[in-house]
Design an enzyme around this catalytic site. Sequence first.
Site, short mmCIF file in Angstrom:
data_model
loop_
_atom_site.label_atom_id
_atom_site.label_comp_id
_atom_site.label_asym_id
_atom_site.label_seq_id
_atom_site.Cartn_x
_atom_site.Cartn_y
_atom_site.Cartn_z
N ASP A 177 -0.88 -9.60 5.25
CA ASP A 177 -1.59 -8.33 5.15
C ASP A 177 -1.06 -7.73 3.86
O ASP A 177 0.09 -7.30 3.79
CB ASP A 177 -1.28 -7.41 6.33
CG ASP A 177 -2.19 -6.20 6.31
OD1 ASP A 177 -2.33 -5.60 5.23
OD2 ASP A 177 -2.77 -5.85 7.34
N HIS A 178 -1.89 -7.77 2.80
CA HIS A 178 -1.32 -7.46 1.48
C HIS A 178 -0.83 -6.02 1.38
O HIS A 178 -0.06 -5.69 0.49
CB HIS A 178 -2.30 -7.82 0.36
CG HIS A 178 -3.51 -6.96 0.32
ND1 HIS A 178 -4.58 -7.16 1.15
CD2 HIS A 178 -3.82 -5.88 -0.42
CE1 HIS A 178 -5.49 -6.25 0.91
NE2 HIS A 178 -5.06 -5.46 -0.05
N HIS A 240 -4.57 -3.18 8.19
CA HIS A 240 -3.67 -2.45 7.28
C HIS A 240 -3.07 -1.19 7.89
O HIS A 240 -1.86 -0.96 7.81
CB HIS A 240 -4.43 -2.04 6.01
CG HIS A 240 -5.26 -3.13 5.42
ND1 HIS A 240 -4.78 -4.41 5.26
CD2 HIS A 240 -6.53 -3.16 4.97
CE1 HIS A 240 -5.72 -5.17 4.71
NE2 HIS A 240 -6.79 -4.43 4.53
#
Length: 486
Positions: A177-178, A240
């Site tokens: 999950d960047h 996110h």
Amino acid sequence: MVAELKTLITFFGATGDLAKRLLYPSVFNLYKKGYLQEHFAIVGTARQDITDAEYQDMVRQSVSEGQDKEQVEAFLAHFSYEASDVTDAAGYASLKEEIEKASAKFGVKGNRIFYMSVAPRFFGTIAQFLKSEGLLADEGYNRIMIEKPFGTSYKTAEELQNQLTSAFSEDQVYRIDHFLGKEMVMNIAPLRFGNPMLNSAWNKDYIKNVQVTLAETLGVEERAGYYDQAGALLDMIQNHTMQIIGWLAMEEPKDFSDVAIREAKNQAFSSLEIYDEAGVNRYFVRGQYGAGKQEGHVAYTNEPDVPKDSKTNTYIAGELHFNTPRWEGVPFYIRSGKRMTKKTTRIDVVFKAGAFKFGGQQEPQETVLTIVVSPDEKITMSLNAKEVADNFSTQTVNLGWAPTAEQKAETPAPYERMIHDCLDGNASNFADWHGVATAWKFTDALSDVYAADKAPLEIYESDTMGPEAADKLLAQNGDAWVYRGE
Ligand code: NAD
């Protein structure tokens, strides 16, 4: 000089957009910094039938702009390619051969990372074939990096999880999950645990509420095919937002190891209240953008390829409850939407106002710790202080810090950081299955109510901060959004 990290990375989806745009430049940066030196190999695989030289040429185009030519060529010498169809067991034999050849050539000795840069429907299939077709190393480590999304519901995520765990253990799975690789999200832990003053106040006694905002200014653009199925709920909240919440709501880890961090987050996720239909309506607002005043800002249902009767949420606001002694009665407010006033990702932790009266009409003010994640990066803390005036009155002042332009330029991009952390065996900034599963159970409860159309759909004007109902949601608790789009 940094220590070399010996590895062999196999990129599935090696000719795709993500690999070309973000993954190869990230690996090249790790090479330039010395994390990758002599003992590393990159094997690309995808459906296209191309040669090693053609593959290297493709990678060259991704990484070479403004770079030292000789260094680029030395880097590219570590790349080779083997075509395969990931759904066909037969193709894995030649891939295995290529991996073993490259591993021997560069003296890697095990240490295999398999990066899934392919469509999500292939993640589980590839994982199973990697095991059944003998592509896992017998020495060193085997790790798998998984792109998003991880499922489309709890059920599909669990199916994927079962496929993964038939080949890999949880500590070998690196779910990307960047947002977890963003500098300011990584700042939550040092702020919380590095400052006893904040750490001891990080609970219901001092915190009034916590707010997480992920606002976008863009509309659906050309992504209607995907977005009309996902909405803000699956595009931004399930992944996110919930991962950011994990850092904010977690218990104190017993040390700063990835295992302890994930355990502390899981403690919080285990206590997240999952809503029934009444709860969804009481604690959540779903919205959809209508037209705005700016040219071209049409209503969501007038966007190309969006069904005219679409009820897809382009905005979600809600209130989460963690049923633990730490958080009893403290709402965690979240919101995310398209076509909002300003693009920002930020966290506002609202501390309770003191009871001390300074006389006159002055009310003590709440103080707020704000972490702006992007596109600016900033940490501010508001405090009550004296106003510069003859009489004694108070005002709110802001203490703040932001990284300099040079520091920002030096900051590794999230993908570089995540590949580095995976090489290093540090899973702190990756999503844990328990957290992902909880996030799915939570959002499934909302999806079910929305699919049955059992909640109002609030239409909000484009280029605003969303529907009024989201303000009312907080007002009924005596709270208000700190960030109002200024
Ligand atoms: P893409 O469509 O550009 O590339 C897909 C790759 O998969 C290609 O190399 C293609 O050859 C390969 N492929 C397709 N079918 C195959 C098969 N049967 N056998 C072997 N290879 C096959 O996709 P992308 O945009 O690079 O995305 C890859 C993954 O990354 C997806 O899971 C996506 O959700 C995720 N992701 C992408 C981005 C992005 O910016 N592109 C951002 C975040 C996440």
